[in-house]
Design a protein around this motif. Structure first.
Motif, PDB file in Angstrom:
ATOM      1  N   UNK A 237     -28.683 -34.729 -23.921  1.00 24.60           N
ATOM      2  CA  UNK A 237     -28.679 -33.488 -23.981  1.00 24.60           C
ATOM      3  C   UNK A 237     -29.638 -33.044 -22.619  1.00 24.60           C
ATOM      4  N   UNK A 238     -28.818 -31.633 -22.134  1.00 29.18           N
ATOM      5  CA  UNK A 238     -29.429 -31.208 -20.827  1.00 29.18           C
ATOM      6  C   UNK A 238     -29.560 -29.771 -21.144  1.00 29.18           C
ATOM      7  N   UNK A 239     -30.446 -29.019 -20.422  1.00 29.87           N
ATOM      8  CA  UNK A 239     -30.584 -27.698 -20.381  1.00 29.87           C
ATOM      9  C   UNK A 239     -29.308 -27.066 -19.557  1.00 29.87           C
ATOM     10  N   UNK A 240     -28.700 -25.994 -20.334  1.00 29.74           N
ATOM     11  CA  UNK A 240     -27.540 -25.358 -19.742  1.00 29.74           C
ATOM     12  C   UNK A 240     -27.909 -24.167 -19.212  1.00 29.74           C
ATOM     13  N   UNK A 241     -26.948 -23.596 -18.773  1.00 31.88           N
ATOM     14  CA  UNK A 241     -27.058 -21.992 -18.382  1.00 31.88           C
ATOM     15  C   UNK A 241     -27.435 -20.974 -19.204  1.00 31.88           C
ATOM     16  N   UNK A 242     -28.522 -19.960 -18.934  1.00 33.42           N
ATOM     17  CA  UNK A 242     -28.955 -18.998 -19.805  1.00 33.42           C
ATOM     18  C   UNK A 242     -29.744 -19.634 -21.012  1.00 33.42           C
ATOM     19  N   UNK A 243     -30.289 -20.756 -20.885  1.00 26.80           N
ATOM     20  CA  UNK A 243     -31.389 -21.318 -21.916  1.00 26.80           C
ATOM     21  C   UNK A 243     -30.474 -21.931 -22.994  1.00 26.80           C
ATOM     22  N   UNK A 244     -29.258 -22.199 -22.671  1.00 30.03           N
ATOM     23  CA  UNK A 244     -28.391 -23.091 -23.782  1.00 30.03           C
ATOM     24  C   UNK A 244     -28.671 -24.419 -23.534  1.00 30.03           C
ATOM     25  N   UNK A 245     -28.250 -25.129 -24.494  1.00 24.30           N
ATOM     26  CA  UNK A 245     -28.337 -26.798 -24.470  1.00 24.30           C
ATOM     27  C   UNK A 245     -26.572 -27.062 -24.128  1.00 24.30           C
ATOM     28  N   UNK A 246     -26.669 -28.108 -23.444  1.00 19.47           N
ATOM     29  CA  UNK A 246     -25.181 -28.686 -23.463  1.00 19.47           C
ATOM     30  C   UNK A 246     -25.344 -30.280 -23.522  1.00 19.47           C
ATOM     31  N   UNK A 247     -24.282 -30.779 -24.172  1.00 17.69           N
ATOM     32  CA  UNK A 247     -24.197 -32.038 -24.384  1.00 17.69           C
ATOM     33  C   UNK A 247     -23.235 -33.033 -23.727  1.00 17.69           C
TER      34      UNK A 247
END
Length: 374
Positions: A237-247
């Motif tokens: 799990x990583x930090x995505x754009x705009x404070x979202x999380x991406x897997x």
């Protein structure tokens, strides 16, 4: 029946629903495609009465357009307008020899990629004569459209590799089913709102209760757990754009997948250029539910893992992206488009180089774990 105007035999207009597009499989009791139809004679008589020889117009659509545009009285007589439409369609068949006739709501001339309603075209010639050059430019690209379509169809006819599925099947978690109410306090029956299949016009611009898709986040977690347990894949799990999380799902072999789970839509990226938004639309007209969106999300991710994911790029002179998703149960969906416009030319070059190393565009299945995690 032959003609002294068009270079081929004349046939009757196909009946409504009859297939006249060349790629359709022939029926034993069906006549072949019709390239030139009869019934245009009232228009040629009209031309001759005005001192115009119709023969030179037969292979010159620009000149035909000018003649029709200059004579708006053609539209005043239904029989003459219909005959003119047949004449114009036959001219298109000369200009584009692969084109044949079919009948839908009105007579059309075309191929699988383009089909032109000729009555509307004649009306447009009279009412919008300045559209001539734009229409002719479209026709000049028609041959390439057909070639690209033929290549796409050849791809879709090919077999897929055998699916690699784990012994333990994925099981969807139980999803909550909260009730949602409209402005009158009545329960909204999402997924069954339009029993006759026709949504009201205003529903296309309305998005009521997008929070109904929140259960998709449970589906994402269940899919990630299942895939991590059954396949050799690293899930992080990583930090995505705009404070979202991406897997990020990085398999030992096969297409990497990136999932960005948000409400109301989950974004999925896979392989070199594939991306999808699930659900693709949350408007009231589409009437999607968390369950139907879960069907799509599961279909994509389980197919990618099982080896049912194909990307071909570039395809044809226009450099289309061809994508195929084939589920382990054999269900298949295909799409073709230009690559995403937000990708740079360097991204496209890298994608083409990456996909060139695959077996005919098929990403390999993710390896199954020899020891299944508990």
């Amino acid at each position: 029946m032959s003609s002294d105007v068009f270079p081929g035999p004349l046939g009757p207009m196909p009946e409504a629903g009859a297939a006249a597009i060349l790629w359709m499989p022939p029926q034993a009791d069906a006549s072949g495609p019709v390239r030139f139809v009869d019934g245009f004679e009232p228009f040629t008589d009209f031309l001759r009465s005005h001192g115009i020889d119709p023969a030179p117009l037969a292979d010159d659509l620009a000149a035909t357009w000018n003649v029709v545009a200059a004579r708006p009285e053609i539209l005043d007589r239904a029989d003459l307008a219909a005959a003119a439409a047949r004449f114009v369609g036959n001219v298109i068949a000369v200009v584009h020899p692969a084109a044949t006739w079919r009948m839908t709501n009105e007579p059309e001339i075309g191929t699988n990629t383009i089909s032109i309603p000729v009555a509307g075209l004649v009306q447009g010639m009279v009412q919008q004569p300045d559209q001539r050059d734009e229409f002719l430019r479209m026709l000049r690209s028609w041959e390439q459209d057909d070639r690209d379509d033929e290549e796409m169809r050849a791809l879709s006819a090919e077999d897929a590799p055998a699916a690699v599925v784990p012994a333990r099947a994925y099981v969807r978690p139980a999803l909550p089913t909260p009730l949602f109410f409209d402005d009158r306090g009545e329960v909204i029956r999402y997924g069954r709102r339009w029993p006759d299949g026709t949504a009201p016009e205003e529903s296309y611009s309305r998005e009521s209760h997008p929070e109904r898709f929140a259960p998709l986040l449970l589906v994402v977690d269940a899919l990630v757990d299942h895939l991590s347990r059954e396949y050799e894949v690293e899930a992080r799990r990583e930090a995505g754009e705009g404070g979202t999380e991406r897997i990020v799902l990085a398999p030992a072999r096969g297409a990497r997948v990136i999932i960005t789970p948000t409400v109301p839509s989950v974004r999925v990226e896979a392989g070199a250029l594939f991306h999808a938004i699930v659900p693709s639309c949350v408007c009231d007209a589409c009437d999607e539910t968390a369950e139907t969106a879960a069907d799509e999300l599961e279909r994509i991710l389980l197919s990618v893992a099982a080896g049912g994911f194909r990307e071909k790029y570039p395809v044809g002179r226009r450099a289309w992206l061809y994508t195929e998703i084939r589920s382990p149960d054999g269900e298949r969906r295909e799409s073709s488009s230009g690559p995403a416009p937000d990708h740079s030319a360097e991204d496209h070059e890298r994608a083409a180089a990456l996909l060139s190393g695959l077996d005919d565009g098929w990403w390999p299945a993710w390896p199954l774990r020899s020891t299944v995690r508990t």
